[in-house]
Design an enzyme around this catalytic site. Structure first.
Site, PDB file in Angstrom:
ATOM      1  N   GLN A   1       1.485  -0.866  -0.150  1.00  0.00           N
ATOM      2  CA  GLN A   1       0.073  -0.738   0.229  1.00  0.00           C
ATOM      3  C   GLN A   1       0.442   1.182  -0.151  1.00  0.00           C
ATOM      4  O   GLN A   1       0.512   2.101   0.401  1.00  0.00           O
ATOM      5  CB  GLN A   1      -0.921   0.304   1.447  1.00  0.00           C
ATOM      6  CG  GLN A   1      -1.437  -0.761   1.450  1.00  0.00           C
ATOM      7  CD  GLN A   1      -2.579  -1.151   2.293  1.00  0.00           C
ATOM      8  OE1 GLN A   1      -3.434  -0.488   3.177  1.00  0.00           O
ATOM      9  NE2 GLN A   1      -1.921  -2.111   3.673  1.00  0.00           N
TER      10      GLN A   1
ATOM     11  N   HIS B   1      -2.076   1.643  -4.121  1.00  0.00           N
ATOM     12  CA  HIS B   1      -2.035   3.086  -4.040  1.00  0.00           C
ATOM     13  C   HIS B   1      -1.185   3.913  -4.880  1.00  0.00           C
ATOM     14  O   HIS B   1      -0.805   4.764  -4.559  1.00  0.00           O
ATOM     15  CB  HIS B   1      -2.164   3.475  -2.696  1.00  0.00           C
ATOM     16  CG  HIS B   1      -3.120   2.759  -1.623  1.00  0.00           C
ATOM     17  ND1 HIS B   1      -3.363   2.591   0.099  1.00  0.00           N
ATOM     18  CD2 HIS B   1      -4.773   1.577  -2.020  1.00  0.00           C
ATOM     19  CE1 HIS B   1      -4.511   1.412  -0.025  1.00  0.00           C
ATOM     20  NE2 HIS B   1      -4.933   1.533  -0.748  1.00  0.00           N
TER      21      HIS B   1
ATOM     22  N   CYS C   1      -0.788  12.404 -15.536  1.00  0.00           N
ATOM     23  CA  CYS C   1      -2.012  13.453 -16.435  1.00  0.00           C
ATOM     24  C   CYS C   1      -3.514  12.035 -16.140  1.00  0.00           C
ATOM     25  O   CYS C   1      -3.198  11.132 -16.228  1.00  0.00           O
ATOM     26  CB  CYS C   1      -1.351  13.719 -17.431  1.00  0.00           C
ATOM     27  SG  CYS C   1      -2.851  14.033 -18.585  1.00  0.00           S
TER      28      CYS C   1
END
Ligand code: NAD
Ligand code: ZN
Length: 260
Positions: free
Chosen positions: A107, A127, A135
């Site tokens: 994570q 994550h 972008c």
């Protein structure tokens, strides 16, 4: 559930379980990096108590929220760059390199598992990463330093040079959808595990915290290594309460070389 706080006993249990496993999956949270000087989220004094996270929808809606998010990212990036992988990272990288662990699910966004040598094909980042930006529309990569220079020059949050879209640090923010491919890889690895070791996570953030549950459901042994209580202690076969670096140290080649 069996709770073990003694270091020698914890090391013995971990070593025996890893030796006996054929398909070990490692799962890590912020606690694996505190020994590298990066604060975790939920411990007293951790990031959570100091600042509320900026939600994805606020980032998209408000220039003010974007600029605040960037300020925090620049600060964190400096912290990540100054940190070095610790014994826990090194031990886990060794387990992956020797083929003893089939996957490392993390994570964390600090890049320390990468820097300790875990190859991309064995590392699953649930994550995202705080070490670069992308972008939101076309996924073009931007370096954090580039974003910092753009803000210093214009006073505005950076836009994508390719498509004009919003650029954001490549972490999965609260309120943002999970990366599908990474989630699918993590679920497959968890279901393939015969031993699942969750280290340094309070196991409160979903869907990440569902992975140890999924592994347990298909019959894997579950070992939780964490300093404090976690949300899934009741589900674990064994809970090792102690510092990750010390518990994993016997698997760290550098520490072993130093000892001989
Ligand atoms: P958390 O902060 O909720 O839990 C960390 C756990 O690690 C705590 O229960 C604590 O007791 C334990 N811990 C801390 N240091 C330890 C040590 N040396 N040995 C053993 N245990 C130790 O972290 P989480 O479950 O990963 O959730 C936080 C979220 O925030 C994650 O989604 C993560 O992406 C993000 N985050 C990442 C970083 C990072 O990349 N280093 C840092 C902070 C937050
Ligand atoms: Zn773009």
């Amino acid at each position: 559930m069996n709770i073990v706080s003694d270091l020698a006993e914890g090391r013995r249990i971990l070593a025996e379980a890893i030796d006996a496993a054929k398909r070990l999956v490692l799962f890590t949270g912020a606690g694996v990096s505190t020994e590298s000087g990066i604060p975790d989220f939920r411990s007293p004094g951790g990031l959570w108590s100091r600042m509320r996270p900026i939600l994805f929808q606020d980032f998209v809606a408000s220039e003010e929220a974007r600029l605040e998010d960037w300020r925090r990212r620049f600060h964190l990036m400096a912290e990540f760059e100054a940190a070095q992988p610790n014994a826990g990272h090194r031990a886990m990288a060794g387990l992956v390199a020797r083929g003893e662990a089939i996957a490392l699910i993390t994570q964390n966004i600090d890049g320390l598992h990468e820097r300790s040598g875990v190859p991309e094909e064995r590392l699953i980042r649930l994550h995202g990463t705080g070490t670069h930006a992308a972008c939101l529309d076309c996924d073009a990569r931007m370096e954090i330093a580039e974003a910092e220079a753009a803000i210093a020059a214009t006073g505005r949050a950076p836009r994508c040079p390719a498509c004009g879209g919003l650029v954001k640090c490549a972490v999965v923010s609260f309120g943002q959808s999970m990366p599908e491919a990474e989630m699918a890889r993590a679920e497959a690895a968890s279901r393939a595990a015969d031993l699942f070791v969750a280290a340094g996570s309070s196991l409160q953030v979903h869907p990440a915290a569902g992975l140890p549950v999924a592994a347990r459901r298909v019959g894997a042994r579950l070992i939780i290594v964490n300093r404090d209580e976690t949300a899934l202690d009741g589900l674990a076969d064994v809970v090792l309460r102690g510092p990750i670096g010390r518990l994993f140290e016997p698997f760290d080649q550098a520490a072993r070389d130093g000892a001989t």
